[in-house]
Enzyme design. Structure first.
Site, mmCIF file in Angstrom:
data_model
loop_
_atom_site.group_PDB
_atom_site.id
_atom_site.type_symbol
_atom_site.label_atom_id
_atom_site.label_comp_id
_atom_site.label_asym_id
_atom_site.label_seq_id
_atom_site.Cartn_x
_atom_site.Cartn_y
_atom_site.Cartn_z
ATOM 1 N N VAL A 108 42.635 8.692 43.363
ATOM 2 C CA VAL A 108 41.766 8.417 44.516
ATOM 3 C C VAL A 108 42.337 7.276 45.370
ATOM 4 C CG1 VAL A 108 39.470 7.595 45.196
ATOM 5 C CG2 VAL A 108 39.700 9.276 43.369
ATOM 6 N N LEU A 142 37.526 14.104 47.068
ATOM 7 C CA LEU A 142 38.928 14.533 47.116
ATOM 8 C C LEU A 142 39.233 15.392 45.893
ATOM 9 C CD1 LEU A 142 40.498 11.032 47.969
ATOM 10 C CD2 LEU A 142 39.653 12.754 49.569
ATOM 11 N N ARG A 143 39.536 16.669 46.142
ATOM 12 C CA ARG A 143 39.939 17.514 45.013
ATOM 13 C C ARG A 143 41.396 17.232 44.685
ATOM 14 N NH1 ARG A 143 39.352 22.930 47.902
ATOM 15 N NH2 ARG A 143 39.953 21.459 49.512
ATOM 16 N N LEU A 198 32.030 29.641 42.342
ATOM 17 C CA LEU A 198 31.359 30.662 41.532
ATOM 18 C C LEU A 198 32.383 31.467 40.741
ATOM 19 C CD1 LEU A 198 28.518 32.017 43.885
ATOM 20 C CD2 LEU A 198 28.268 30.681 41.787
ATOM 21 N N CYS A 239 36.864 14.493 36.509
ATOM 22 C CA CYS A 239 35.633 14.226 37.280
ATOM 23 C C CYS A 239 34.404 14.973 36.756
ATOM 24 C CB CYS A 239 35.864 14.565 38.743
ATOM 25 S SG CYS A 239 37.275 13.679 39.407
ATOM 26 N N LYS A 242 43.624 22.615 36.501
ATOM 27 C CA LYS A 242 43.547 23.510 37.661
ATOM 28 C C LYS A 242 44.941 23.542 38.284
ATOM 29 C CE LYS A 242 42.162 21.466 41.604
ATOM 30 N NZ LYS A 242 41.255 20.903 42.600
ATOM 31 N N ARG A 255 43.742 15.977 31.881
ATOM 32 C CA ARG A 255 42.484 15.408 31.378
ATOM 33 C C ARG A 255 41.391 16.476 31.310
ATOM 34 N NH1 ARG A 255 42.099 10.202 35.153
ATOM 35 N NH2 ARG A 255 43.154 11.626 36.570
HETATM 36 C C1 UGA Z 1 36.124 17.395 41.996
HETATM 37 C C2 UGA Z 1 35.341 17.668 43.300
HETATM 38 O O1 UGA Z 1 35.583 18.999 43.755
HETATM 39 C C3 UGA Z 1 35.739 16.667 44.391
HETATM 40 O O2 UGA Z 1 34.931 16.866 45.545
HETATM 41 C C4 UGA Z 1 35.510 15.246 43.846
HETATM 42 O O3 UGA Z 1 35.861 14.276 44.782
HETATM 43 C C5 UGA Z 1 36.343 15.051 42.592
HETATM 44 O O4 UGA Z 1 35.937 16.034 41.610
HETATM 45 C C6 UGA Z 1 36.079 13.662 42.081
HETATM 46 O O5 UGA Z 1 34.945 13.381 41.687
HETATM 47 O O6 UGA Z 1 36.963 12.797 42.219
HETATM 48 P P1 UGA Z 1 38.546 18.057 41.071
HETATM 49 O O7 UGA Z 1 38.006 17.680 39.738
HETATM 50 O O8 UGA Z 1 39.852 17.497 41.486
HETATM 51 O O9 UGA Z 1 37.492 17.659 42.249
HETATM 52 O O10 UGA Z 1 38.719 19.649 41.112
HETATM 53 P P2 UGA Z 1 37.820 20.911 41.490
HETATM 54 O O11 UGA Z 1 38.582 21.724 42.437
HETATM 55 O O12 UGA Z 1 36.466 20.516 41.879
HETATM 56 O O13 UGA Z 1 37.775 21.693 40.093
HETATM 57 C C7 UGA Z 1 37.142 21.153 38.943
HETATM 58 C C8 UGA Z 1 37.182 22.146 37.809
HETATM 59 O O14 UGA Z 1 36.313 23.248 38.066
HETATM 60 C C9 UGA Z 1 38.550 22.767 37.530
HETATM 61 O O15 UGA Z 1 38.769 22.792 36.142
HETATM 62 C C10 UGA Z 1 38.444 24.173 38.074
HETATM 63 O O16 UGA Z 1 39.287 25.083 37.406
HETATM 64 C C11 UGA Z 1 36.980 24.477 37.790
HETATM 65 N N1 UGA Z 1 36.418 25.522 38.670
HETATM 66 C C12 UGA Z 1 36.308 25.326 40.000
HETATM 67 C C13 UGA Z 1 35.943 26.703 38.112
HETATM 68 O O17 UGA Z 1 36.019 26.918 36.880
HETATM 69 N N2 UGA Z 1 35.383 27.659 38.927
HETATM 70 C C14 UGA Z 1 35.268 27.479 40.262
HETATM 71 O O18 UGA Z 1 34.729 28.390 40.943
HETATM 72 C C15 UGA Z 1 35.746 26.284 40.820
#
Ligand code: UGA
Length: 431
Positions: free
Chosen positions: A11, A153-154, A250, A260, A320, A327
């Site tokens: 971040v 921030l993803r 979804l 996160c 991802k 982590r």
């Molecule tokens: C997440 C949030 O999306 C950000 O907005 C936030 O700022 C960040 O946490 C944080 O708190 O710093 P991030 O953890 O980097 O971001 O990644 P995401 O894209 O949100 O994915 C999180 C997890 O959910 C991954 O393991 C992904 O594979 C999973 N996921 C996501 C699913 O299983 N299904 C989905 O439809 C979407």
């Protein structure tokens, strides 16, 4: 403006580099000397697409610098962003030690009006606590404000998310603080929502928990689809086309991971309980997520039989795509389970994450390319949906595997096509 960002992780470094790119003078602070040296050498300590170029360009142009000296950096700045880690304790409660240490250091360096902004994800009421600490520890008569400006921030898309946010949340208690932050963010032309500090803090935990809830909802549906013969991809599309629901987050799979969602969901549950509120909904979100990996293993076991003595190939190790972050990655849980079940070999491939995974699992085999991993393996497991795995040579996979079994935890292939080609294909929430 002169900005200090304390904490140069996923971040802080993105925030610092992006503010420098917008023309501000930014000092990124970190207590980790090795990390600082890496940054000064022009390297980035983790993989985030585009960050190396952004950091390098702004460092060369003199707008971005790195320091281990929090007090000097704060003395030289008007705005201080707190971006230090807020990990989970075993109870789910947030470990606030880095925030506490940082607040005390900032207090010592207040030498004129400064705006202290919490960007780290923190429990509601942390801003109030920081304000009290600064009031207690800062020199008498010195002016300052505290604000909350949560990040969205993803990993893997962090620069895009910073530069093109859906919204900017600004939690403030004074006009002066509001005007500093509006000035900072106005070049982004994004909607700005101004709130009190506590609401801003809550917006962050609520956003991550809501997104996690959507994922767990999709995973709950996936289980029902497997029992009934419906297709979770189509069901998710069908409900997501309703604008009130939305298609994002979804995707059913092997559960959410990363630094996160798991931590923030647990923290939110803890905050809810502490406040005497019923947060069972969010507890269930977490339970569904934790069941995913075992569900995946059991689905595979039905096809492959006993794991003992088998060779398992894995494509994808990060939580991802487009990150090298392990982590809470579902892969770490699945690998542990496979080892427990006495597989003979695990052969893994990931485009960016193998060095990090070697630190956790030094004894599994890391392959040079996806096809090396599958040679003679009893099954292939897809655990991260990297683009590299989207269009493989399926005939080559079929010829290389001992038996053509693919368990796809991310639903990246067409089940009908896979079956036509003679694979025992095990997707999630579809037949
Ligand atoms: C997440 C949030 O999306 C950000 O907005 C936030 O700022 C960040 O946490 C944080 O708190 O710093 P991030 O953890 O980097 O971001 O990644 P995401 O894209 O949100 O994915 C999180 C997890 O959910 C991954 O393991 C992904 O594979 C999973 N996921 C996501 C699913 O299983 N299904 C989905 O439809 C979407």
């Amino acid at each position: 403006m002169k900005i200090t960002v304390i904490g140069s992780g996923h971040v802080g470094l993105v925030t610092g580099a992006c503010f420098a790119e917008l023309g501000h003078d930014v000092i990124c602070v970190d207590h980790d000397k090795k990390k600082l040296q890496t940054l000064k050498d022009g390297k980035i300590p983790f993989y985030e697409p585009g960050l190396d170029k952004l950091v390098h360009a702004n460092y060369i142009e003199g707008r971005l610098s790195f320091s281990g000296d929090t007090i000097s950096a704060v003395l030289a700045s008007e705005i201080i962003f707190i971006c230090v880690g807020t990990p989970s304790r075993k109870t789910g409660e947030v470990d606030m030690s880095a925030i506490k240490k940082t607040a005390s250091q900032i207090a010592q360096a207040l030498n004129g009006y400064k705006l202290v902004v919490e960007k780290s994800t923190v429990p509601v009421e942390t801003g109030e606590w920081i304000l009290k600490t600064l009031k207690k520890q800062a020199p008498k008569g010195v002016e300052f404000d505290v604000a909350s400006n949560p990040e969205f921030l993803r990993e893997g898309a962090a620069i895009h998310d910073f530069m093109h946010p859906d919204r900017v949340i600004i939690g403030v208690s004074s006009q002066k603080a509001a005007s500093y932050l509006v000035q900072l963010y106005s070049p982004l032309n994004a909607p700005i929502l101004m709130t009190d500090i506590k609401s801003a803090e809550l917006i962050k935990h609520a956003s991550n928990s809501f997104l996690a809830m959507k994922i767990s909802f999709a995973n709950m549906l996936a289980n029902l689809c497997e029992k009934t013969g419906a297709d979770v991809v189509k069901v998710a599309k069908g409900i997501g086309l309703d604008k009130r629901i939305g298609e994002d987050f979804l995707k059913a799979g092997i559960g959410y991971g990363g630094s996160c969602f798991p931590k923030d969901v647990s923290a939110f549950i803890h905050i809810g309980k502490k406040s005497g509120c019923n947060f069972k909904l969010i507890e269930e979100v977490r339970n569904i997520n934790e069941e995913r990996r075992m569900h995946f293993i059991k689905r595979l076991e039905k096809v492959i039989g006993k794991f003992k003595g088998k060779t398992i190939a894995i494509w994808g190790l990060s939580f991802k795509p487009e990150t090298d972050d392990t982590r809470e990655a579902p892969a770490t849980y699945i690998i542990k389970e496979l080892i427990k079940r006495k597989v003979k070999n695990i052969r893994a491939f990931d485009p960016k994450t193998m060095d990090n995974m070697k630190k956790i699992f030094p004894n599994i085999i890391y392959s040079k390319c996806p096809y090396e991993a599958i040679k003679g393996a009893d099954a292939l497991l897809i655990l991260t949906e990297w683009k590299d795995f989207s269009h493989p040579d399926l005939l080559k996979i079929k010829a290389s595997l001992k038996k053509p079994i693919i368990a796809d935890g991310r639903n990246i292939y067409d089940p009908q096509k896979m079956k036509r080609m003679g694979f025992s294909y095990i997707p999630i929430g579809r037949l």
